[in-house]
Design a protein around this motif. Structure first.
Motif, PDB file in Angstrom:
ATOM      1  N   LEU A 227      67.912  44.994  12.396  1.00  0.00           N
ATOM      2  CA  LEU A 227      68.915  46.049  12.513  1.00  0.00           C
ATOM      3  C   LEU A 227      68.286  47.422  12.354  1.00  0.00           C
ATOM      4  O   LEU A 227      67.299  47.593  11.633  1.00  0.00           O
ATOM      5  N   ARG A 228      68.922  48.349  13.034  1.00  0.00           N
ATOM      6  CA  ARG A 228      68.505  49.747  12.930  1.00  0.00           C
ATOM      7  C   ARG A 228      69.312  50.423  11.843  1.00  0.00           C
ATOM      8  O   ARG A 228      70.544  50.438  11.884  1.00  0.00           O
ATOM      9  N   GLU A 229      68.624  50.949  10.851  1.00  0.00           N
ATOM     10  CA  GLU A 229      69.312  51.661   9.781  1.00  0.00           C
ATOM     11  C   GLU A 229      69.892  52.960  10.328  1.00  0.00           C
ATOM     12  O   GLU A 229      69.297  53.611  11.180  1.00  0.00           O
ATOM     13  N   GLU A 230      71.071  53.341   9.820  1.00  0.00           N
ATOM     14  CA  GLU A 230      71.688  54.591  10.232  1.00  0.00           C
ATOM     15  C   GLU A 230      70.786  55.765   9.857  1.00  0.00           C
ATOM     16  O   GLU A 230      70.361  55.902   8.707  1.00  0.00           O
ATOM     17  N   GLY A 231      70.493  56.590  10.831  1.00  0.00           N
ATOM     18  CA  GLY A 231      69.623  57.731  10.607  1.00  0.00           C
ATOM     19  C   GLY A 231      68.161  57.375  10.557  1.00  0.00           C
ATOM     20  O   GLY A 231      67.337  58.184  10.147  1.00  0.00           O
ATOM     21  N   ASN A 232      67.805  56.141  11.004  1.00  0.00           N
ATOM     22  CA  ASN A 232      66.413  55.696  10.963  1.00  0.00           C
ATOM     23  C   ASN A 232      66.019  55.216  12.354  1.00  0.00           C
ATOM     24  O   ASN A 232      66.821  54.609  13.060  1.00  0.00           O
ATOM     25  N   ASN A 233      64.793  55.451  12.740  1.00  0.00           N
ATOM     26  CA  ASN A 233      64.334  55.065  14.070  1.00  0.00           C
ATOM     27  C   ASN A 233      63.637  53.705  14.096  1.00  0.00           C
ATOM     28  O   ASN A 233      63.128  53.296  15.130  1.00  0.00           O
ATOM     29  N   GLY A 234      63.593  52.999  12.977  1.00  0.00           N
ATOM     30  CA  GLY A 234      62.936  51.695  12.920  1.00  0.00           C
ATOM     31  C   GLY A 234      63.939  50.571  12.765  1.00  0.00           C
ATOM     32  O   GLY A 234      65.115  50.779  12.458  1.00  0.00           O
ATOM     33  N   LEU A 235      63.470  49.335  13.003  1.00  0.00           N
ATOM     34  CA  LEU A 235      64.280  48.144  12.809  1.00  0.00           C
ATOM     35  C   LEU A 235      63.737  47.390  11.595  1.00  0.00           C
ATOM     36  O   LEU A 235      62.530  47.256  11.423  1.00  0.00           O
ATOM     37  N   HIS A 236      64.651  46.864  10.781  1.00  0.00           N
ATOM     38  CA  HIS A 236      64.222  46.078   9.631  1.00  0.00           C
ATOM     39  C   HIS A 236      64.852  44.696   9.698  1.00  0.00           C
ATOM     40  O   HIS A 236      65.903  44.499  10.324  1.00  0.00           O
ATOM     41  N   LEU A 237      64.211  43.732   9.069  1.00  0.00           N
ATOM     42  CA  LEU A 237      64.712  42.362   9.052  1.00  0.00           C
ATOM     43  C   LEU A 237      65.946  42.306   8.153  1.00  0.00           C
ATOM     44  O   LEU A 237      65.856  42.451   6.939  1.00  0.00           O
ATOM     45  N   ALA A 238      67.116  42.094   8.778  1.00  0.00           N
ATOM     46  CA  ALA A 238      68.374  42.096   8.039  1.00  0.00           C
ATOM     47  C   ALA A 238      68.818  40.693   7.653  1.00  0.00           C
ATOM     48  O   ALA A 238      69.499  40.514   6.639  1.00  0.00           O
ATOM     49  N   PRO A 247      56.159  39.543   3.567  1.00  0.00           N
ATOM     50  CA  PRO A 247      56.153  40.706   2.670  1.00  0.00           C
ATOM     51  C   PRO A 247      57.041  41.820   3.233  1.00  0.00           C
ATOM     52  O   PRO A 247      57.244  41.913   4.449  1.00  0.00           O
ATOM     53  N   ARG A 248      57.602  42.650   2.342  1.00  0.00           N
ATOM     54  CA  ARG A 248      58.521  43.702   2.776  1.00  0.00           C
ATOM     55  C   ARG A 248      57.877  44.663   3.770  1.00  0.00           C
ATOM     56  O   ARG A 248      58.536  45.172   4.668  1.00  0.00           O
ATOM     57  N   ASP A 249      56.569  44.913   3.623  1.00  0.00           N
ATOM     58  CA  ASP A 249      55.926  45.860   4.526  1.00  0.00           C
ATOM     59  C   ASP A 249      55.738  45.287   5.922  1.00  0.00           C
ATOM     60  O   ASP A 249      55.351  46.000   6.850  1.00  0.00           O
ATOM     61  N   LYS A 250      55.991  43.973   6.086  1.00  0.00           N
ATOM     62  CA  LYS A 250      55.862  43.362   7.416  1.00  0.00           C
ATOM     63  C   LYS A 250      57.217  42.965   7.989  1.00  0.00           C
ATOM     64  O   LYS A 250      57.308  42.208   8.954  1.00  0.00           O
ATOM     65  N   GLN A 251      58.299  43.447   7.372  1.00  0.00           N
ATOM     66  CA  GLN A 251      59.638  43.103   7.820  1.00  0.00           C
ATOM     67  C   GLN A 251      60.257  44.193   8.682  1.00  0.00           C
ATOM     68  O   GLN A 251      61.460  44.201   8.892  1.00  0.00           O
ATOM     69  N   CYS A 252      59.467  45.102   9.181  1.00  0.00           N
ATOM     70  CA  CYS A 252      59.987  46.216   9.973  1.00  0.00           C
ATOM     71  C   CYS A 252      59.252  46.311  11.307  1.00  0.00           C
ATOM     72  O   CYS A 252      58.100  45.897  11.427  1.00  0.00           O
ATOM     73  N   LEU A 253      59.960  46.822  12.293  1.00  0.00           N
ATOM     74  CA  LEU A 253      59.386  47.099  13.604  1.00  0.00           C
ATOM     75  C   LEU A 253      59.752  48.517  14.007  1.00  0.00           C
ATOM     76  O   LEU A 253      60.889  48.962  13.788  1.00  0.00           O
ATOM     77  N   ALA A 254      58.833  49.200  14.602  1.00  0.00           N
ATOM     78  CA  ALA A 254      59.107  50.550  15.089  1.00  0.00           C
ATOM     79  C   ALA A 254      59.878  50.478  16.405  1.00  0.00           C
ATOM     80  O   ALA A 254      59.811  49.482  17.136  1.00  0.00           O
ATOM     81  N   MET A 255      60.609  51.520  16.707  1.00  0.00           N
ATOM     82  CA  MET A 255      61.381  51.547  17.944  1.00  0.00           C
ATOM     83  C   MET A 255      60.477  51.564  19.172  1.00  0.00           C
ATOM     84  O   MET A 255      60.912  51.203  20.264  1.00  0.00           O
ATOM     85  N   ASP A 256      59.230  51.997  19.008  1.00  0.00           N
ATOM     86  CA  ASP A 256      58.317  52.009  20.148  1.00  0.00           C
ATOM     87  C   ASP A 256      57.533  50.703  20.276  1.00  0.00           C
ATOM     88  O   ASP A 256      56.610  50.606  21.092  1.00  0.00           O
TER      89      ASP A 256
END
Length: 596
Positions: A227-238, A247-256
């Motif tokens: 999911l994309r956090e409101e006001g954030n350009n990245g996606l996180h594992l929801a 690990p938390r630092d590997k649970q995100c993806l950038a929009m690009d």
């Protein structure tokens, strides 16, 4: 469809029946041999050959307990073909009754093979039969032999075609039935899931339900929602189901990210059926170490805005169907709506919590300030009374007397305001209890009217009372009912012009007593009539003295505490009539705690 393709649900039972029919086939062979008078090319009599084949059947039955190869029908039918061919060769070639075994072989093969494969088997068996007849001592050099051989070959192909077509139709109907059942089960599960999603406003629970359902419906190994956090350009594992914790630092993806960018740009699902055959396929996010071989990723859109992606993967290569894709898209749409509802609820909940915190802070502030004001106001009031007595004893000028009266008047106003604020605090904290006793409301109305007489005379206002001669007693808190009447008459006095008229009425109804206070004031606009009973609400029309908006609010609270109701009837320019009711008994009584 190849030989290993879908089997009918009753096939194992049919296999046992076909194996049993092999014994019936031997009986038929023996019966038909009785009508065959030709001894041409017969090496072994048919009866003896039947006994030999029966022994072969018994041997196969016992060996099947030790050999898995003999527990497959097609393997046994292949052996039967060989045995039948040998028997045909030894019992007369073209006129041997063992040809009937070929029909059983073709019928049994049709249950396991497609129409085309069954035809190939029938053609092969026919050619084997022709070859066996050619090398048989009986030969095939007579017209009758050629006729028999051709007839049997044609009959074998016809049986193969009929059995193949019939069973192909049965398979097709079975597939459609299974597909309809699976579709109905999916729709039922989807409907149940959608109801659960609609009933739940917990975002984490909603997302976990969608991930788990996506995995179950597609019989997949893993599913996740980014999911994309409101006001954030990245996606996180929801949410995820069946995935290896990261690990938390590997649970995100950038929009690009390559896959994210592709999904958001095209707005279409991205499907990979075998990643080994698509080395250029976009990487499956966060699951590279799970050994995913095939996956579907769909973008989640809400109001035209991309809010995330839903991915489902399998560890083996899979050809996803249109039903799988449609199902996942339906889940994605429902998930997007559920996410919106959950986010709106969460936002509303936070706002309500903030408002409640503000109200608690406001109530605490009002209570604290009111209590703090009571002491200095009491001192001022006492000092003014003492000053007035001293001036009366020693004499004072008119200007001095007027100043003292002004101080006393505004001190009384401040005391009344502080009292109202404290009253509101107690009402809203449920700390106000009623001291009920049987009461004649006529006495209360007359007493309150008398206390207002001096004020009304100063503005040359006239008050009239409309009281019935006889009235039922009601159980009320007399002081609180007087307080309500005081607030209503105070408003009527303030808003009625000089020389105006105020009327107080009392009437008895079936289940209550109704008290009314009418005035000749400017009236209240229709859009304001419901709001005037709200706390601190004042009608700012400039046609009368403005208060702080507490009197009517307190009146409503006290009336409702008695189980009654209060309302206003007014036409702008024609005055107002305030009415409130008191039940004849105290069956309706709001909860209250200890009295202040």
């Amino acid at each position: 469809m190849d030989e290993a393709e879908e089997r009918l649900p009753y096939l194992e039972k049919t296999d046992r029946i076909i194996l049993g029919l092999r014994w019936l086939t031997l009986v038929l062979v023996l019966a038909l041999s009785l009508f065959d008078r030709s001894r041409e090319g017969v090496v072994i009599p048919a009866a003896q050959m039947v006994l030999a084949v029966a022994g072969y059947n018994v041997l196969v039955f016992f060996l099947a307990h030790y050999s898995s190869w003999l527990r497959r029908l097609l393997n046994i039918l292949a052996l039967d073909t060989v045995v039948a061919t040998i028997a045909i060769y030894l019992t007369g070639g073209f006129h041997s009754s063992f040809f009937i075994v070929y029909f059983l072989v073709v019928i049994g093969a049709a249950f396991h093979l497609s129409l085309t494969s069954t035809m190939v088997v029938a053609l092969a068996i026919g050619l084997i039969h022709v070859a066996a007849c050619f090398v048989s001592p009986a030969g095939v050099w007579t017209p009758f032999a050629i006729y028999m051989l051709a007839a049997k070959f044609a009959l074998l192909l016809i049986v193969a075609v009929l059995c193949g077509l019939l069973l192909e139709q049965l398979r097709r109907e079975h597939r459609e039935t299974q597909r309809e059942k699976a579709l109905a089960a999916r729709l039922s599960a989807l409907n149940e899931l959608f109801q659960q999603l609609s009933a739940s406003l917990d975002l984490d629970r909603v997302l976990q339900m969608v991930a788990r359902s996506s995995r179950q419906f597609l019989d997949a190994d893993s599913a996740l929602i980014l999911l994309r956090e409101e006001g954030n350009n990245g996606l996180h594992l929801a949410a995820g189901d069946g995935i290896v914790p990261l690990p938390r630092d590997k649970q995100c993806l950038a929009m690009d990210d390559e896959l994210v960018s592709h999904l958001m740009k095209t707005g279409q699902p991205y499907v990979v059926e075998d990643i080994a055959r698509q080395p250029t396929a976009l990487a499956y996010p966060l699951l590279a170490r799970d050994g995913i071989a095939s996956f579907i990723c769909i973008p989640l859109f809400l109001g035209g805005e991309a809010i995330g992606i839903l991915c489902v993967g399998k560890r083996h290569a899979t050809a996803f169907s249109e039903d799988d894709l449609s199902l996942l898209q339906a889940l994605g749409r429902e998930a997007a709506l559920a996410i919106r509802n959950a986010r709106l609820y969460e936002r509303e909940r936070k706002q309500v919590e903030q408002l409640r915190a503000l109200e608690r802070l406001q109530a605490s502030f009002v209570s604290s300030v009111s209590h703090e004001l009571r002491t200095p106001l009491t001192c001022i009031k006492t000092s003014v009374d003492l000053l007035r007595e001293m001036m009366m004893e020693r004499g004072a000028s008119d200007a001095q007397a007027e100043l003292v009266r002004t101080i006393a008047h505004h001190t009384d106003r401040l005391q009344a305001l502080v009292a109202d604020l404290l009253e509101i605090t107690r009402l809203e904290a449920r700390q106000l209890a009623l001291s009920r006793q049987p009461t004649d409301l006529r006495a209360i109305v007359e007493r309150v009217a008398r206390t207002f007489a001096p004020l009304l005379e100063k503005k040359e206002q006239v008050i009239s009372l409309e009281l019935p001669p006889k009235l039922s007693l009601v159980s009320v808190d007399r002081r609180r009912i007087e307080q309500v009447l005081n607030n209503l008459l105070s408003n009527a006095h303030k808003f009625t012009p000089k020389g105006g008229h105020i009327a107080v009425g009392l009437m008895e109804r079936d289940d209550c007593l109704e008290i009314s206070v009418s005035d000749d004031g400017p009236g209240i606009p229709p859009e304001e009539q419901e709001r005037i009973f709200d706390k601190f609400y004042v009608v700012a029309d400039g046609r009368g003295p403005a208060g702080v908006g507490l009197g009517l609010y307190i009146a409503r609270q006290l009336v409702e505490l008695h189980g009654g109701r209060i309302w206003v009837e007014s036409t702008p320019g024609q005055g107002s009539t305030f009415r409130f009711t008191v039940p004849k008994d105290d069956r309706v009584s709001p909860p209250s705690t200890q009295s202040s």
